[in-house]
Design a protein around this motif. Structure first.
Motif, PDB file in Angstrom:
ATOM      1  N   THR A   1      16.425  43.446  45.017  1.00  0.00           N
ATOM      2  CA  THR A   1      16.987  43.341  43.672  1.00  0.00           C
ATOM      3  C   THR A   1      17.339  44.740  43.207  1.00  0.00           C
ATOM      4  OG1 THR A   1      16.657  42.469  41.447  1.00  0.00           O
ATOM      5  CG2 THR A   1      14.771  43.524  42.491  1.00  0.00           C
ATOM      6  N   PHE A   2      17.929  44.863  42.052  1.00  0.00           N
ATOM      7  CA  PHE A   2      18.302  46.181  41.557  1.00  0.00           C
ATOM      8  C   PHE A   2      17.050  47.013  41.296  1.00  0.00           C
ATOM      9  CE2 PHE A   2      21.867  43.413  40.539  1.00  0.00           C
ATOM     10  CZ  PHE A   2      22.902  44.130  41.124  1.00  0.00           C
ATOM     11  N   GLY A   3      17.011  48.198  41.906  1.00  0.00           N
ATOM     12  CA  GLY A   3      15.846  49.061  41.784  1.00  0.00           C
ATOM     13  C   GLY A   3      14.887  48.940  42.953  1.00  0.00           C
ATOM     14  N   SER A   4      15.098  47.958  43.845  1.00  0.00           N
ATOM     15  CA  SER A   4      14.207  47.830  45.000  1.00  0.00           C
ATOM     16  C   SER A   4      14.506  48.932  46.011  1.00  0.00           C
ATOM     17  CB  SER A   4      14.367  46.460  45.657  1.00  0.00           C
ATOM     18  OG  SER A   4      15.661  46.329  46.215  1.00  0.00           O
ATOM     19  N   TYR A   5      13.511  49.252  46.829  1.00  0.00           N
ATOM     20  CA  TYR A   5      13.648  50.347  47.785  1.00  0.00           C
ATOM     21  C   TYR A   5      14.803  50.085  48.744  1.00  0.00           C
ATOM     22  CZ  TYR A   5      12.665  53.446  51.692  1.00  0.00           C
ATOM     23  OH  TYR A   5      12.789  54.380  52.692  1.00  0.00           O
ATOM     24  N   PHE A   6      14.883  48.867  49.289  1.00  0.00           N
ATOM     25  CA  PHE A   6      15.936  48.576  50.280  1.00  0.00           C
ATOM     26  C   PHE A   6      17.325  48.772  49.678  1.00  0.00           C
ATOM     27  CE2 PHE A   6      19.041  45.874  52.319  1.00  0.00           C
ATOM     28  CZ  PHE A   6      18.853  46.172  53.666  1.00  0.00           C
ATOM     29  N   LEU A   7      17.524  48.244  48.479  1.00  0.00           N
ATOM     30  CA  LEU A   7      18.863  48.328  47.882  1.00  0.00           C
ATOM     31  C   LEU A   7      19.212  49.772  47.540  1.00  0.00           C
ATOM     32  CD1 LEU A   7      21.334  46.779  47.049  1.00  0.00           C
ATOM     33  CD2 LEU A   7      20.329  46.477  44.776  1.00  0.00           C
ATOM     34  N   ASP A   8      18.236  50.542  47.029  1.00  0.00           N
ATOM     35  CA  ASP A   8      18.504  51.952  46.726  1.00  0.00           C
ATOM     36  C   ASP A   8      18.913  52.704  47.985  1.00  0.00           C
ATOM     37  OD1 ASP A   8      18.014  51.600  44.078  1.00  0.00           O
ATOM     38  OD2 ASP A   8      15.990  52.452  44.102  1.00  0.00           O
ATOM     39  N   GLN A   9      18.208  52.440  49.085  1.00  0.00           N
ATOM     40  CA  GLN A   9      18.538  53.128  50.339  1.00  0.00           C
ATOM     41  C   GLN A   9      19.901  52.692  50.849  1.00  0.00           C
ATOM     42  OE1 GLN A   9      16.255  55.557  49.923  1.00  0.00           O
ATOM     43  NE2 GLN A   9      16.260  55.648  52.156  1.00  0.00           N
ATOM     44  N   LEU A  10      20.194  51.413  50.718  1.00  0.00           N
ATOM     45  CA  LEU A  10      21.495  50.914  51.192  1.00  0.00           C
ATOM     46  C   LEU A  10      22.637  51.500  50.367  1.00  0.00           C
ATOM     47  CD1 LEU A  10      22.492  48.863  53.379  1.00  0.00           C
ATOM     48  CD2 LEU A  10      22.831  47.264  51.491  1.00  0.00           C
ATOM     49  N   LEU A  11      22.430  51.616  49.051  1.00  0.00           N
ATOM     50  CA  LEU A  11      23.460  52.200  48.194  1.00  0.00           C
ATOM     51  C   LEU A  11      23.690  53.668  48.555  1.00  0.00           C
ATOM     52  CD1 LEU A  11      22.466  50.638  44.740  1.00  0.00           C
ATOM     53  CD2 LEU A  11      24.514  50.127  46.080  1.00  0.00           C
ATOM     54  N   ALA A  12      22.593  54.386  48.815  1.00  0.00           N
ATOM     55  CA  ALA A  12      22.723  55.796  49.213  1.00  0.00           C
ATOM     56  C   ALA A  12      23.466  55.908  50.538  1.00  0.00           C
ATOM     57  CB  ALA A  12      21.339  56.428  49.329  1.00  0.00           C
ATOM     58  N   LEU A  13      23.135  55.029  51.463  1.00  0.00           N
ATOM     59  CA  LEU A  13      23.793  55.045  52.778  1.00  0.00           C
ATOM     60  C   LEU A  13      25.268  54.692  52.648  1.00  0.00           C
ATOM     61  CD1 LEU A  13      23.578  55.305  55.825  1.00  0.00           C
ATOM     62  CD2 LEU A  13      22.726  52.960  55.920  1.00  0.00           C
ATOM     63  N   ALA A  14      25.562  53.686  51.827  1.00  0.00           N
ATOM     64  CA  ALA A  14      26.961  53.276  51.631  1.00  0.00           C
ATOM     65  C   ALA A  14      27.769  54.396  51.000  1.00  0.00           C
ATOM     66  CB  ALA A  14      27.015  52.029  50.750  1.00  0.00           C
ATOM     67  N   SER A  15      27.141  55.150  50.084  1.00  0.00           N
ATOM     68  CA  SER A  15      27.837  56.257  49.438  1.00  0.00           C
ATOM     69  C   SER A  15      28.156  57.367  50.422  1.00  0.00           C
ATOM     70  CB  SER A  15      26.976  56.804  48.296  1.00  0.00           C
ATOM     71  OG  SER A  15      27.575  57.937  47.725  1.00  0.00           O
ATOM     72  N   GLN A  16      27.197  57.657  51.318  1.00  0.00           N
ATOM     73  CA  GLN A  16      27.381  58.745  52.277  1.00  0.00           C
ATOM     74  C   GLN A  16      28.344  58.367  53.396  1.00  0.00           C
ATOM     75  OE1 GLN A  16      23.520  60.007  53.678  1.00  0.00           O
ATOM     76  NE2 GLN A  16      22.720  60.159  51.616  1.00  0.00           N
ATOM     77  N   LYS A  17      28.339  57.093  53.798  1.00  0.00           N
ATOM     78  CA  LYS A  17      29.145  56.665  54.939  1.00  0.00           C
ATOM     79  C   LYS A  17      30.409  55.909  54.518  1.00  0.00           C
ATOM     80  CE  LYS A  17      26.048  58.242  57.738  1.00  0.00           C
ATOM     81  NZ  LYS A  17      26.305  59.465  58.546  1.00  0.00           N
ATOM     82  N   ALA A  18      30.678  55.914  53.241  1.00  0.00           N
ATOM     83  CA  ALA A  18      31.816  55.126  52.764  1.00  0.00           C
ATOM     84  C   ALA A  18      33.122  55.616  53.374  1.00  0.00           C
ATOM     85  CB  ALA A  18      31.904  55.218  51.245  1.00  0.00           C
ATOM     86  N   LYS A  19      34.006  54.696  53.682  1.00  0.00           N
ATOM     87  CA  LYS A  19      35.328  55.070  54.184  1.00  0.00           C
ATOM     88  C   LYS A  19      36.133  55.752  53.084  1.00  0.00           C
ATOM     89  CE  LYS A  19      35.171  53.517  58.420  1.00  0.00           C
ATOM     90  NZ  LYS A  19      35.263  54.472  59.556  1.00  0.00           N
ATOM     91  N   SER A  20      35.953  55.307  51.857  1.00  0.00           N
ATOM     92  CA  SER A  20      36.621  55.958  50.741  1.00  0.00           C
ATOM     93  C   SER A  20      35.810  55.705  49.475  1.00  0.00           C
ATOM     94  CB  SER A  20      38.045  55.423  50.574  1.00  0.00           C
ATOM     95  OG  SER A  20      38.021  54.046  50.272  1.00  0.00           O
ATOM     96  N   THR A  21      35.813  56.685  48.620  1.00  0.00           N
ATOM     97  CA  THR A  21      35.096  56.540  47.367  1.00  0.00           C
ATOM     98  C   THR A  21      35.660  57.559  46.378  1.00  0.00           C
ATOM     99  OG1 THR A  21      32.890  56.415  46.378  1.00  0.00           O
ATOM    100  CG2 THR A  21      33.268  58.209  47.920  1.00  0.00           C
ATOM    101  N   VAL A  22      35.199  57.460  45.138  1.00  0.00           N
ATOM    102  CA  VAL A  22      35.665  58.367  44.089  1.00  0.00           C
ATOM    103  C   VAL A  22      34.454  59.102  43.527  1.00  0.00           C
ATOM    104  CG1 VAL A  22      36.867  58.580  41.881  1.00  0.00           C
ATOM    105  CG2 VAL A  22      37.524  56.781  43.488  1.00  0.00           C
ATOM    106  N   ARG A  23      34.605  60.400  43.333  1.00  0.00           N
ATOM    107  CA  ARG A  23      33.538  61.201  42.749  1.00  0.00           C
ATOM    108  C   ARG A  23      34.095  61.947  41.534  1.00  0.00           C
ATOM    109  NH1 ARG A  23      30.776  63.592  48.341  1.00  0.00           N
ATOM    110  NH2 ARG A  23      29.771  61.617  48.936  1.00  0.00           N
TER     111      ARG A  23
END
Length: 326
Positions: free
Chosen positions: A63-85
């Motif tokens: 769920t939002f705030g769970s360890y797995f989701l936080d890690q997945l969001l961090a991983l998705a941000s670092q490995k994203a094909k494209s994103t906006v900062r």
């Protein structure tokens, strides 16, 4: 469930496997390369519903705030094909702007006047490439190209200063872009630049002394074999059949030499294959200055953008010089 769908898409995009077991419950296989994000685990049972997680104590509740989701969001941000900062700037202001503009254009004659000043949003594309060099071996190198999307120019300065960039994923400022930009064209500019870099490295390899040394070594080796064969052919009393054998061996030596020379040239004749790994759009607040420059009887207008990260001005011609009445 949207959260389960999102997690499944991210895991599968990363190369993992998602196996639904029942409502709001699935088994997830994480690629070995990313196990450190999940405390060394690669095989997890995930529950996306609180009651389902209670019924399956071996499952991790996502769920939002769970360890797995936080890690997945961090991983998705670092490995994203494209994103906006969105880049955070502590203080977007410039003291004595006219003096600093004049210093940035020391060769510009005439009297300068700032006619307009406003805060705007700049746009840079950061394109991360993996460049493959293919000859008899396959090598790879990473290359990062930054393109100022408002000028469509490769920007080495912002790349050098990128460690000073502090960003967030959510918009921080309500600032207008001074003009439209084409991200696709920015990618084409970056691709052209990375190909050019690859060609320069390829030419450098061809010019390396080791290539000529290898060619000299091969030619010397086969020249010695030819000379030895020539001596054998010059012996007196050889039968016709033996002469033919020696002649055939000479031809074989020539063929082997030419093959070796071709192989060594192919080794240095590298094929270049760049591949885009991911791209990031950086939105950086800037200050736009519109400046009039009068020199003798001519007046021209320029637009300058002050970049608070590089602390440099980028200059655009607003309009060509015009003759003014005195």
């Amino acid at each position: 469930m949207e959260l389960q769908k999102y997690v499944s898409e991210v895991v599968e995009t990363l190369g993992g496997v998602v196996i639904p077991e029942e409502y709001a419950l699935c088994q997830v296989l994480i690629p070995e390369d990313y196990k450190d994000y999940f405390q060394g685990q690669t095989d997890l049972i995930l529950a996306f519903d609180f009651e389902v997680s209670q019924e399956n104590p071996e499952a991790e509740f996502v769920t939002f705030g769970s360890y797995f989701l936080d890690q997945l969001l961090a991983l998705a941000s670092q490995k994203a094909k494209s994103t906006v900062r969105f880049v955070k700037i502590e203080r977007l202001e410039l003291a004595n702007p006219l003096k600093k503009i004049q210093q940035s254009m020391p060769d510009e004659p005439g009297q300068m006047t700032i006619t307009e000043e406003r805060q705007v949003m700049g746009a840079w594309g950061m394109f991360q490439f993996k460049v493959y060099y293919i000859s008899d071996q396959k090598e790879a190198a990473s290359k990062e190209i930054w393109v100022d999307l408002l000028t469509d120019q490769v920007d080495h300065m912002i790349q050098e200063e990128q460690n000073r960039i502090i960003y967030q994923q959510a918009p921080l400022y309500n600032l207008p872009f001074p003009e439209t930009f084409d991200f696709q064209h920015g990618f084409e500019v970056a691709m052209t630049n990375v190909r050019q870099q690859g060609e320069e490295e390829k030419n450098a390899r061809l010019e390396e002394q080791t290539l000529q040394q290898d060619i000299d070594r091969i030619e010397e080796y086969y020249a010695e074999l030819m000379e030895e064969n020539k001596k054998r052919a010059s012996r007196k009393g050889l039968k016709e059949e033996k002469k033919k054998d020696i002649e055939a061996k000479t031809n074989t030596i020539i063929l082997e030499r030419d093959k070796q020379l071709l192989d060594i040239k192919n080794k240095y004749d590298v094929q270049i294959e760049p591949a885009l790994e991911h791209a990031i759009l950086y939105c950086i607040p800037m200050i736009e200055y519109r400046v009039d420059i009068r020199f003798r009887r001519e007046k021209q207008k320029k637009i300058l953008y002050y970049n608070p990260i590089t602390k440099q001005f980028a200059v655009q011609e607003a309009e060509s010089a015009q003759t003014v009445s005195t």
